[in-house]
Design a protein around this motif. Structure first.
Motif, PDB file in Angstrom:
ATOM      1  N   ILE A  86       0.875  -1.179   0.000  1.00  0.00           N
ATOM      2  CA  ILE A  86       0.000   0.000   0.000  1.00  0.00           C
ATOM      3  C   ILE A  86       0.911   1.227   0.000  1.00  0.00           C
ATOM      4  O   ILE A  86       1.606   1.496   0.988  1.00  0.00           O
ATOM      5  N   ALA A  87       0.920   1.948  -1.115  1.00  0.00           N
ATOM      6  CA  ALA A  87       1.758   3.140  -1.225  1.00  0.00           C
ATOM      7  C   ALA A  87       1.056   4.316  -0.564  1.00  0.00           C
ATOM      8  O   ALA A  87      -0.162   4.497  -0.719  1.00  0.00           O
ATOM      9  N   LEU A  88       1.819   5.108   0.174  1.00  0.00           N
ATOM     10  CA  LEU A  88       1.276   6.244   0.919  1.00  0.00           C
ATOM     11  C   LEU A  88       2.134   7.476   0.649  1.00  0.00           C
ATOM     12  O   LEU A  88       3.355   7.437   0.817  1.00  0.00           O
ATOM     13  N   ILE A  89       1.519   8.565   0.234  1.00  0.00           N
ATOM     14  CA  ILE A  89       2.262   9.823   0.125  1.00  0.00           C
ATOM     15  C   ILE A  89       2.541  10.307   1.541  1.00  0.00           C
ATOM     16  O   ILE A  89       1.627  10.521   2.333  1.00  0.00           O
ATOM     17  N   ALA A  90       3.824  10.475   1.850  1.00  0.00           N
ATOM     18  CA  ALA A  90       4.250  10.658   3.244  1.00  0.00           C
ATOM     19  C   ALA A  90       4.230  12.119   3.661  1.00  0.00           C
ATOM     20  O   ALA A  90       5.266  12.729   3.918  1.00  0.00           O
ATOM     21  N   LEU A 115       6.719  13.569  -1.268  1.00  0.00           N
ATOM     22  CA  LEU A 115       5.944  14.728  -1.686  1.00  0.00           C
ATOM     23  C   LEU A 115       6.655  15.400  -2.856  1.00  0.00           C
ATOM     24  O   LEU A 115       7.836  15.133  -3.104  1.00  0.00           O
ATOM     25  N   PRO A 116       5.979  16.293  -3.575  1.00  0.00           N
ATOM     26  CA  PRO A 116       6.666  17.020  -4.653  1.00  0.00           C
ATOM     27  C   PRO A 116       7.776  17.902  -4.090  1.00  0.00           C
ATOM     28  O   PRO A 116       7.695  18.393  -2.963  1.00  0.00           O
ATOM     29  N   THR A 117       8.824  18.086  -4.875  1.00  0.00           N
ATOM     30  CA  THR A 117       9.884  19.025  -4.517  1.00  0.00           C
ATOM     31  C   THR A 117       9.812  20.227  -5.449  1.00  0.00           C
ATOM     32  O   THR A 117       9.096  20.213  -6.453  1.00  0.00           O
ATOM     33  N   SER A 118      10.565  21.250  -5.137  1.00  0.00           N
ATOM     34  CA  SER A 118      10.551  22.463  -5.966  1.00  0.00           C
ATOM     35  C   SER A 118      11.268  22.248  -7.292  1.00  0.00           C
ATOM     36  O   SER A 118      11.077  22.995  -8.239  1.00  0.00           O
ATOM     37  N   PRO A 144      -2.975  12.639  -0.037  1.00  0.00           N
ATOM     38  CA  PRO A 144      -3.759  13.770   0.481  1.00  0.00           C
ATOM     39  C   PRO A 144      -4.561  14.413  -0.646  1.00  0.00           C
ATOM     40  O   PRO A 144      -4.139  14.393  -1.813  1.00  0.00           O
ATOM     41  N   PRO A 145      -5.707  14.991  -0.329  1.00  0.00           N
ATOM     42  CA  PRO A 145      -6.589  15.519  -1.384  1.00  0.00           C
ATOM     43  C   PRO A 145      -5.932  16.575  -2.262  1.00  0.00           C
ATOM     44  O   PRO A 145      -6.220  16.649  -3.464  1.00  0.00           O
ATOM     45  N   GLU A 146      -5.038  17.377  -1.698  1.00  0.00           N
ATOM     46  CA  GLU A 146      -4.424  18.439  -2.499  1.00  0.00           C
ATOM     47  C   GLU A 146      -3.473  17.905  -3.569  1.00  0.00           C
ATOM     48  O   GLU A 146      -3.079  18.639  -4.479  1.00  0.00           O
ATOM     49  N   LEU A 147      -3.099  16.627  -3.474  1.00  0.00           N
ATOM     50  CA  LEU A 147      -2.229  16.023  -4.488  1.00  0.00           C
ATOM     51  C   LEU A 147      -2.990  15.059  -5.386  1.00  0.00           C
ATOM     52  O   LEU A 147      -2.388  14.261  -6.107  1.00  0.00           O
ATOM     53  N   ALA A 148      -4.319  15.119  -5.337  1.00  0.00           N
ATOM     54  CA  ALA A 148      -5.136  14.152  -6.069  1.00  0.00           C
ATOM     55  C   ALA A 148      -4.829  14.157  -7.564  1.00  0.00           C
ATOM     56  O   ALA A 148      -4.784  13.090  -8.196  1.00  0.00           O
ATOM     57  N   HIS A 149      -4.592  15.328  -8.134  1.00  0.00           N
ATOM     58  CA  HIS A 149      -4.389  15.391  -9.586  1.00  0.00           C
ATOM     59  C   HIS A 149      -3.095  14.685  -9.981  1.00  0.00           C
ATOM     60  O   HIS A 149      -3.091  13.833 -10.881  1.00  0.00           O
ATOM     61  N   MET A 150      -1.995  14.995  -9.289  1.00  0.00           N
ATOM     62  CA  MET A 150      -0.704  14.402  -9.663  1.00  0.00           C
ATOM     63  C   MET A 150      -0.604  12.942  -9.245  1.00  0.00           C
ATOM     64  O   MET A 150      -0.227  12.070 -10.037  1.00  0.00           O
ATOM     65  N   ALA A 151      -0.949  12.652  -7.971  1.00  0.00           N
ATOM     66  CA  ALA A 151      -0.840  11.272  -7.488  1.00  0.00           C
ATOM     67  C   ALA A 151      -1.845  10.372  -8.198  1.00  0.00           C
ATOM     68  O   ALA A 151      -1.532   9.222  -8.538  1.00  0.00           O
ATOM     69  N   ALA A 155      -1.030   6.971 -10.355  1.00  0.00           N
ATOM     70  CA  ALA A 155      -1.700   5.691 -10.111  1.00  0.00           C
ATOM     71  C   ALA A 155      -2.354   5.171 -11.392  1.00  0.00           C
ATOM     72  O   ALA A 155      -2.275   3.971 -11.706  1.00  0.00           O
ATOM     73  N   ARG A 156      -2.978   6.073 -12.148  1.00  0.00           N
ATOM     74  CA  ARG A 156      -3.630   5.663 -13.395  1.00  0.00           C
ATOM     75  C   ARG A 156      -2.620   5.097 -14.388  1.00  0.00           C
ATOM     76  O   ARG A 156      -2.887   4.091 -15.077  1.00  0.00           O
ATOM     77  N   LEU A 157      -1.438   5.708 -14.452  1.00  0.00           N
ATOM     78  CA  LEU A 157      -0.422   5.284 -15.417  1.00  0.00           C
ATOM     79  C   LEU A 157       0.069   3.866 -15.162  1.00  0.00           C
ATOM     80  O   LEU A 157       0.498   3.180 -16.095  1.00  0.00           O
ATOM     81  N   VAL A 158       0.042   3.423 -13.893  1.00  0.00           N
ATOM     82  CA  VAL A 158       0.516   2.068 -13.589  1.00  0.00           C
ATOM     83  C   VAL A 158      -0.643   1.103 -13.323  1.00  0.00           C
ATOM     84  O   VAL A 158      -0.415  -0.064 -12.989  1.00  0.00           O
ATOM     85  N   GLY A 159      -1.875   1.591 -13.461  1.00  0.00           N
ATOM     86  CA  GLY A 159      -3.023   0.708 -13.312  1.00  0.00           C
ATOM     87  C   GLY A 159      -3.313   0.298 -11.884  1.00  0.00           C
ATOM     88  O   GLY A 159      -3.840  -0.796 -11.649  1.00  0.00           O
ATOM     89  N   THR A 160      -3.000   1.156 -10.923  1.00  0.00           N
ATOM     90  CA  THR A 160      -3.330   0.850  -9.527  1.00  0.00           C
ATOM     91  C   THR A 160      -4.429   1.793  -9.051  1.00  0.00           C
ATOM     92  O   THR A 160      -4.660   2.854  -9.639  1.00  0.00           O
ATOM     93  N   GLU A 161      -5.097   1.421  -7.991  1.00  0.00           N
ATOM     94  CA  GLU A 161      -6.191   2.238  -7.461  1.00  0.00           C
ATOM     95  C   GLU A 161      -5.628   3.445  -6.707  1.00  0.00           C
ATOM     96  O   GLU A 161      -4.793   3.302  -5.812  1.00  0.00           O
ATOM     97  N   GLY A 162      -6.076   4.619  -7.068  1.00  0.00           N
ATOM     98  CA  GLY A 162      -5.706   5.831  -6.353  1.00  0.00           C
ATOM     99  C   GLY A 162      -6.826   6.263  -5.434  1.00  0.00           C
ATOM    100  O   GLY A 162      -7.981   6.361  -5.868  1.00  0.00           O
ATOM    101  N   VAL A 163      -6.505   6.513  -4.157  1.00  0.00           N
ATOM    102  CA  VAL A 163      -7.533   6.827  -3.161  1.00  0.00           C
ATOM    103  C   VAL A 163      -7.149   8.087  -2.398  1.00  0.00           C
ATOM    104  O   VAL A 163      -6.052   8.163  -1.827  1.00  0.00           O
ATOM    105  N   ASP A 164      -8.022   9.055  -2.395  1.00  0.00           N
ATOM    106  CA  ASP A 164      -7.886  10.263  -1.584  1.00  0.00           C
ATOM    107  C   ASP A 164      -8.148   9.862  -0.131  1.00  0.00           C
ATOM    108  O   ASP A 164      -9.186   9.267   0.174  1.00  0.00           O
ATOM    109  N   TRP A 165      -7.210  10.195   0.778  1.00  0.00           N
ATOM    110  CA  TRP A 165      -7.397   9.680   2.137  1.00  0.00           C
ATOM    111  C   TRP A 165      -8.585  10.305   2.870  1.00  0.00           C
ATOM    112  O   TRP A 165      -9.111   9.722   3.812  1.00  0.00           O
ATOM    113  N   SER A 166      -9.046  11.448   2.425  1.00  0.00           N
ATOM    114  CA  SER A 166     -10.256  12.008   3.042  1.00  0.00           C
ATOM    115  C   SER A 166     -11.475  11.196   2.623  1.00  0.00           C
ATOM    116  O   SER A 166     -12.435  11.043   3.394  1.00  0.00           O
TER     117      SER A 166
END
Length: 588
Positions: A86-90, A115-118, A144-151, A155-166
């Protein structure tokens, strides 16, 4: 004023206490879940602070456990099975904290991702996630919901389920039984901060993790009044293991700043330490101490704002330790009560869970001056003897932690005597099982339960001294040169600082190996750039005896890993690909 009063400010929030009545156990548990079960019977916990260092969310270990158990049942209801990844954005906060343990309680393997870097922008981040997701093959990516678009896109590119933790938090949590964990089961996968193109997921068992966490407790000689303060990211081993899992397994309260908030307001870190009425334990790579020392105005006394007299352990690790930077920090904050003896150098890596060596508390930073030709393995030829002797200060990184053995070996794997420089190998119960689904990479660094760390160093009277990464070595005409020696030489010139320079080897059009030196230059004056270019070239020639390719580049161009370290490998790749564009220098 008590710590509770200091932290509460204008709000009614109270932090978890530094001390409580629960007897301390030094991580002597069979599994990570058992460690949280025990910590939850006390009053300590995690405390999250906003960008200004004000307490925004106290989170007791009891509350963390309760939330984790509920989320574990949600995951099982969603089809998560033991040994699923289970991958988690930390993101530093209560959501990641309880979800990490939810995955553990569900018998699956949490995989913290960055998380994203600059540096690099949106597309670069999506690609980094895509590659790491493809490597660990998770059944779910939670973000996290604020990263829903990128994360979500990764997830879509590798065919895994992407879930907003909220959204996950709104799901039903049926009362289903939780699996029993085995000490020899995998607890989590850890990706190193630089693992982007060819990632290696380090597989760590519960037994290995708890062994290393106990080594932390004994190595730092924990006492009841200790409290941890951290801004380190949870997707890096020092932040995840050292400042999240270790406090739980050793029952220590923690105060957190988010990493991005530290980057914007680094002195808020020292404000948190000042407010702690107990003993402070806080770790940072060298650059964290450097940025704080630089932020102190020469017109301001540190004692007007800070009280660092109770900072018992100022840990330093994750990169080469710079004694000059550490001295600058002492100079900046000595009048605020900071003691140089609080520095605690250490050495470790994710493949050993985290800690390999720790300096005994109170011994501070000790250095040895080593002649440059000894460090680089020169043979004392006539050409070498024509050059003036130059020395580098090598920092003592302490003694092997409990249950860890360390050896220095030559290229053939034979042990070397004291003070001979070679490859650093380690062995102990906390060394990884291997890289996830990568037996070739595992076999390349493991031999008879010993781990080739990839670092170079030497032992002296039971202490280890680290001199650099073997892969960073620049080999020209059969001679070895450390990039740090080139970089540090340039840093001594006015106007440059640590992190402005990256040195690495390239192949010239004529087929010869030569060092290239990228230098971030802040001057917009073309004549000044030309002067700096010539000055740098002569400085490097004087130090190394070599003519190098010198390139001046714009500020904030050099790439860094997710933990803030300079990435020479990525800098080299970007330079050769034409993605780092040097300034054009016009002839006078």
């Amino acid at each position: 004023m008590t710590i509770e009063q200091r932290f509460s400010g204008a709000t009614a929030l109270q932090p978890t206490p530094t001390t409580d009545a629960l007897p301390r156990r030094m991580a002597d548990f069979a599994t990570l879940g058992e460690a949280l079960d025990y910590a939850a019977t006390g009053e300590r916990g995690l405390n999250f602070h906003d960008a200004r260092g004000q307490l925004s969310r106290p989170y007791s270990y009891a509350e963390l456990r309760e939330d984790a158990l509920v989320a574990a049942r949600r995951l099982i209801a969603a089809g998560v099975k033991p040994e699923d990844r289970i991958a988690l954005i930390a993101e530093t906060g209560p959501e990641f904290a309880h979800l990490f343990f939810a995955v553990v309680y569900a018998g699956a393997w949490p995989v913290p991702l960055p998380l994203p870097t600059s540096f690099g922008g949106k597309e670069s981040y999506i690609e980094q996630l895509r590659v790491q997701l493809a490597s660990c093959d998770p059944s779910m990516l939670i973000f996290p919901p604020e990263l829903a678009h990128m994360a979500g896109e990764a997830a879509r590119l590798v065919g895994t389920e992407g879930v907003d933790w909220s959204e996950l938090a709104t799901r039903e949590a049926p009362d289903v039984p939780l699996p029993d964990a085995s000490p020899d089961a995998i607890a989590y996968l850890q990706y190193s901060s630089g693992s982007t193109r060819f990632p290696h997921g380090v597989a760590i068992t519960h037994r290995a993790l708890l062994n290393n966490l106990a080594a932390h407790g004994y190595g730092m000689e924990l006492v009841p009044e200790d409290r941890c303060i951290s801004w380190l990211p949870w997707y890096h081993d020092m932040g995840l293991v050292g400042c999240f899992l270790s406090p739980i397994a050793n029952q220590v309260s923690v105060d957190y700043l988010k990493t991005e908030d530290f980057a914007r307001r680094p002195l808020a870190w020292l404000d948190l330490i000042t407010r702690n009425d107990g003993n402070s334990i806080s770790y940072s790579p060298t650059f964290g101490y450097d940025i704080c020392a630089r932020r102190m105005s020469s017109q301001t006394r540190a004692s007007d704002r800070f009280d660092l007299s109770r900072w018992r352990i100022a840990g330093n690790g994750a990169d080469m330790i710079r004694p000059d930077v550490m001295q600058a920090f002492v100079d900046a904050f000595a009048d605020a009560g900071f003691k140089a003896s609080a520095f605690l150098p250490s050495y470790g890596l994710a493949e050993a869970t985290l800690a390999v060596t720790i300096m005994p508390p109170g011994e501070g930073i000790r250095v040895e001056l080593v002649e440059e030709t000894e460090l680089s393995g020169h043979d004392g030829s006539a050409n070498d003897n024509e050059r003036p002797q130059r020395y580098r200060a090598i920092v003592n990184c302490g003694k092997p932690v409990r249950d860890m053995a360390v050896e220095i070996r030559n290229e053939n794997g034979a042990p070397l005597p004291d003070r001979a420089i070679g490859k650093v190998w380690c062995s102990g119960p906390s060394v990884m099982v291997g890289y996830f689904r990568d037996p070739d990479a595992t076999a390349a660094c493991m031999r008879d339960n010993w781990l080739d760390t990839g670092d170079m160093g030497y032992m002296s009277d039971g202490y280890i001294y680290i001199v650099g990464r073997a892969k960073d070595m620049i080999i020209v005409n059969g001679k070895n040169h450390w990039p740090q020696d080139i970089e540090w030489a340039v840093e001594q010139l006015p106007g440059f600082k640590a992190g402005d320079i990256a040195a690495f080897a390239i192949t010239t059009p004529g087929g010869e190996e030569t060092p290239a030196v990228l230098v971030q230059c802040r001057s917009s004056d073309e004549a000044e750039r030309a002067r700096l270019h010539d000055t740098i070239r002569e400085r490097v020639r004087a130090v190394t005896g070599m003519n190098c390719v010198i390139e001046l580049i714009p500020p904030r161009t050099l790439p860094r890993t997710s933990s803030g370290k300079l990435s020479r490998t990525k800098a080299r790749n970007l330079y050769l690909a034409g993605e780092i564009k040097p300034y054009e220098l016009r002839a006078a």
